[in-house]
Motif scaffolding. Sequence first.
Motif, PDB file in Angstrom:
ATOM      1  N   ASN A  10      10.266 -22.164  10.050  1.00 27.54           N
ATOM      2  CA  ASN A  10      10.485 -22.134   8.606  1.00 27.54           C
ATOM      3  C   ASN A  10       9.704 -23.227   7.884  1.00 27.54           C
ATOM      4  OD1 ASN A  10      12.461 -19.931   8.150  1.00 27.54           O
ATOM      5  ND2 ASN A  10      13.664 -21.128   9.605  1.00 27.54           N
ATOM      6  N   THR A  15       2.545 -19.641   8.775  1.00 28.08           N
ATOM      7  CA  THR A  15       2.131 -18.544   7.899  1.00 28.08           C
ATOM      8  C   THR A  15       2.131 -17.230   8.662  1.00 28.08           C
ATOM      9  OG1 THR A  15       0.457 -17.846   6.292  1.00 28.08           O
ATOM     10  CG2 THR A  15      -0.357 -18.705   8.398  1.00 28.08           C
ATOM     11  N   ARG A  16       2.234 -16.169   7.926  1.00 29.71           N
ATOM     12  CA  ARG A  16       2.159 -14.838   8.519  1.00 29.71           C
ATOM     13  C   ARG A  16       0.691 -14.449   8.686  1.00 29.71           C
ATOM     14  NH1 ARG A  16       6.482 -10.379   6.801  1.00 29.71           N
ATOM     15  NH2 ARG A  16       6.039  -8.775   8.351  1.00 29.71           N
ATOM     16  N   SER A 211      12.927 -16.613  10.872  1.00 28.24           N
ATOM     17  CA  SER A 211      11.849 -17.260  10.113  1.00 28.24           C
ATOM     18  C   SER A 211      11.765 -16.662   8.718  1.00 28.24           C
ATOM     19  CB  SER A 211      10.502 -17.085  10.826  1.00 28.24           C
ATOM     20  OG  SER A 211       9.443 -17.550  10.006  1.00 28.24           O
ATOM     21  N   ARG A 212      11.776 -17.514   7.718  1.00 27.69           N
ATOM     22  CA  ARG A 212      11.666 -17.058   6.326  1.00 27.69           C
ATOM     23  C   ARG A 212      10.305 -16.423   6.058  1.00 27.69           C
ATOM     24  NH1 ARG A 212       8.799 -20.663   3.014  1.00 27.69           N
ATOM     25  NH2 ARG A 212       8.316 -22.686   3.972  1.00 27.69           N
ATOM     26  N   HIS A 213       9.327 -16.742   6.874  1.00 33.25           N
ATOM     27  CA  HIS A 213       7.987 -16.183   6.682  1.00 33.25           C
ATOM     28  C   HIS A 213       7.913 -14.729   7.110  1.00 33.25           C
ATOM     29  CE1 HIS A 213       6.369 -20.174   5.798  1.00 33.25           C
ATOM     30  NE2 HIS A 213       7.059 -20.622   6.827  1.00 33.25           N
TER      31      HIS A 213
END
Length: 215
Positions: A10, A15-16, A211-213
Amino acid sequence: MGPVTSLDLNAANVTRLDFSAANPLLTLENLQNTQTFTEVVNRMLREKAAEVGVGGYLEHRVIYRRSGLFNELSEARSLHLGIDIWAPAGTTVFSPLPAVVHSFQDNANFGDYGPTIILQHQLDGISFYTLYGHLNRASLQNLETGKVIAKSEKIAEFGPYPENGDWPPHLHFQVMADLQGLSGDYAGVCKPSEKEIFAAICPNPNLILQSRHLT
């Protein structure tokens, strides 16, 4: 749930990453040589001012063109069933829940998982499995089927290429409700026409990674 890796998924430096046909960097020429492919992944991270990449669940990918392992005559396998965490070799891997070792093996074909561990878990009376692919070979030492693993216990490390199946360093993390009788291996990529079948067997691993990503 405990963490799956020593990385904070997080954090702002995560990054995605896109491995679909929409990414112009993913030419066959760039994919065939693992050193060049690794440089491409690092460039993708730099362009997003990141150090760790995540993503891939049910992503329709072009990167599997690099290996004949996925290119079946009727329909190529290109739909990714796990989540990848792209980070340096040597990154620590943990079991997110109490587990026993179901199976393990070195899937050593070019473009395959390389060293792989499958754990079996029980949660609220339900049995399911987690798979960890692209490890280093040292991760398979001193393992045995049925070995008890504690929550948050270190089980492995990300492997370097070529021993990790010849990929840029990353962890393939996958959840399976049913191994369908397999041992030491389970498909991490399926044909697009089989999406509904495999999505039911392999739920989104972000249920564990959180993960918020990836939301």
